[in-house]
Design a protein around this motif. Structure first.
Motif, PDB file in Angstrom:
ATOM      1  N   THR A 265      50.072  14.825  37.088  1.00  0.00           N
ATOM      2  CA  THR A 265      49.478  15.404  35.879  1.00  0.00           C
ATOM      3  C   THR A 265      50.120  14.843  34.621  1.00  0.00           C
ATOM      4  O   THR A 265      49.435  14.526  33.636  1.00  0.00           O
ATOM      5  CB  THR A 265      49.621  16.931  35.898  1.00  0.00           C
ATOM      6  OG1 THR A 265      48.950  17.446  37.056  1.00  0.00           O
ATOM      7  CG2 THR A 265      49.015  17.548  34.657  1.00  0.00           C
ATOM      8  N   THR A 266      51.431  14.708  34.634  1.00  0.00           N
ATOM      9  CA  THR A 266      52.118  14.165  33.457  1.00  0.00           C
ATOM     10  C   THR A 266      51.736  12.711  33.228  1.00  0.00           C
ATOM     11  O   THR A 266      51.511  12.289  32.082  1.00  0.00           O
ATOM     12  CB  THR A 266      53.645  14.290  33.631  1.00  0.00           C
ATOM     13  OG1 THR A 266      53.973  15.673  33.793  1.00  0.00           O
ATOM     14  CG2 THR A 266      54.382  13.739  32.420  1.00  0.00           C
ATOM     15  N   ARG A 267      51.676  11.933  34.303  1.00  0.00           N
ATOM     16  CA  ARG A 267      51.280  10.523  34.157  1.00  0.00           C
ATOM     17  C   ARG A 267      49.892  10.398  33.543  1.00  0.00           C
ATOM     18  O   ARG A 267      49.633   9.513  32.720  1.00  0.00           O
ATOM     19  CB  ARG A 267      51.323   9.814  35.513  1.00  0.00           C
ATOM     20  CG  ARG A 267      52.714   9.544  36.041  1.00  0.00           C
ATOM     21  CD  ARG A 267      52.693   8.523  37.177  1.00  0.00           C
ATOM     22  NE  ARG A 267      51.898   8.961  38.316  1.00  0.00           N
ATOM     23  CZ  ARG A 267      52.387   9.649  39.351  1.00  0.00           C
ATOM     24  NH1 ARG A 267      53.663   9.992  39.369  1.00  0.00           N
ATOM     25  NH2 ARG A 267      51.605   9.989  40.348  1.00  0.00           N
ATOM     26  N   GLU A 268      48.994  11.294  33.931  1.00  0.00           N
ATOM     27  CA  GLU A 268      47.606  11.179  33.498  1.00  0.00           C
ATOM     28  C   GLU A 268      47.349  11.812  32.133  1.00  0.00           C
ATOM     29  O   GLU A 268      46.470  11.353  31.394  1.00  0.00           O
ATOM     30  CB  GLU A 268      46.690  11.840  34.540  1.00  0.00           C
ATOM     31  CG  GLU A 268      46.672  11.122  35.885  1.00  0.00           C
ATOM     32  CD  GLU A 268      45.863  11.865  36.929  1.00  0.00           C
ATOM     33  OE1 GLU A 268      45.430  13.015  36.629  1.00  0.00           O
ATOM     34  OE2 GLU A 268      45.661  11.318  38.028  1.00  0.00           O
ATOM     35  N   ARG A 269      48.108  12.865  31.765  1.00  0.00           N
ATOM     36  CA  ARG A 269      47.738  13.656  30.595  1.00  0.00           C
ATOM     37  C   ARG A 269      48.814  13.774  29.520  1.00  0.00           C
ATOM     38  O   ARG A 269      48.535  14.257  28.426  1.00  0.00           O
ATOM     39  CB  ARG A 269      47.353  15.077  31.039  1.00  0.00           C
ATOM     40  CG  ARG A 269      46.256  15.132  32.078  1.00  0.00           C
ATOM     41  CD  ARG A 269      45.941  16.572  32.440  1.00  0.00           C
ATOM     42  NE  ARG A 269      45.001  16.664  33.552  1.00  0.00           N
ATOM     43  CZ  ARG A 269      44.612  17.803  34.112  1.00  0.00           C
ATOM     44  NH1 ARG A 269      45.082  18.957  33.629  1.00  0.00           N
ATOM     45  NH2 ARG A 269      43.779  17.809  35.123  1.00  0.00           N
TER      46      ARG A 269
END
Length: 247
Positions: free
Chosen positions: A136-140
């Motif tokens: 989630t952090t990588r994407e958002r």
């Protein structure tokens, strides 16, 4: 006392220093060789780091503290519990594991240690960084990813190699957890691939009344990726188990 992850520094705890200050005093040292601390000449050992923490408590005039750590900081916390059990009020273990490294993992730590010493931090960016951050952090959350990347890139090669060798030599800590006589909180990111929720559950099973708090949409650096949820779990633990007052 919060102990940082590999290969970061105490800077990773910024949101905890701010968010937890309303309920307790927060101390976030740089572990040996990282941030502003000296590496020294000692052989690599988590016990050396644990004794550094005890000396810091002495310098601050603190007899007992809640000691917590994330990832490598969790390993140091468990070493501290072995060596200085009388100085622990409570324990927080985040995104870490009690099992020792299997041979393949030890060999990989040595490979990375040698690569960092000879070639610099690029191996950390290509091989270590991707697993530190959840999906989630990588994407958002590009800004969070960028902050972590900057901390990884600034890690001193000597400290990186020393810490890898110290972690590779660590013992199994399940017996240490079973001997705890203070409250324990285990936190893990839902998306942690390095120390997944199964590792958290294994630690909880070793401790009577062990509690696991899973942080949604967080990977291995749950305190950095979802600081509000992480802080809320810590505050609830302090209030429920230790009365929540400043000590």
């Amino acid at each position: 006392m919060l102990l940082h992850a590999f290969p970061l520094s105490s800077a990773m705890w910024l949101a905890q220093r701010e968010g937890l200050a309303k309920v307790c005093r927060v101390i976030t040292p740089d572990l040996r060789g990282f941030g502003g601390s000296r590496l020294g000449e000692d052989e690599p050992s988590l016990d050396v780091m644990a004794d550094d923490v005890a000396r810091l408590l002495d310098e601050e005039g603190i007899d007992r503290a809640v000691v917590g750590g994330l990832s490598m900081g969790g390993y140091v916390t468990m070493a501290f519990c072995r060596r200085h059990p009388d100085r622990v009020l409570g324990v927080i273990l985040a995104d870490t594991k009690a099992a020792e490294d299997p041979p393949a993992a030890r060999d990989n730590r040595e490979r990375i240690a040698q690569a960092v010493l000879t070639e610099g931090s690029e191996v950390l960016v290509t091989e270590v960084l991707p697993a530190l951050i959840g999906r989630t952090t990588r994407e958002r959350r590009a800004m969070v990813f960028g902050r972590v990347k900057g901390l990884v890139q600034s890690a001193p090669p000597g400290a990186v190699a020393w810490a890898q060798r110290a972690m590779a030599a660590r013992p199994d800590s399940f017996e240490t957890l079973g001997a705890l006589k203070v409250p324990l909180l285990i936190i893990v990111g839902e998306e942690d691939e390095l120390s997944p929720p199964s590792d958290a559950d294994a630690m909880a099973q070793a401790v009577p009344e062990g509690k696991v708090e899973i942080i949604p949409r967080a990977g291995h650096l749950s305190a950095v990726e979802q600081p509000e949820a992480f802080n809320a779990a810590v505050i609830e633990f302090l209030k429920a188990e230790l009365g929540g007052g400043r000590r």
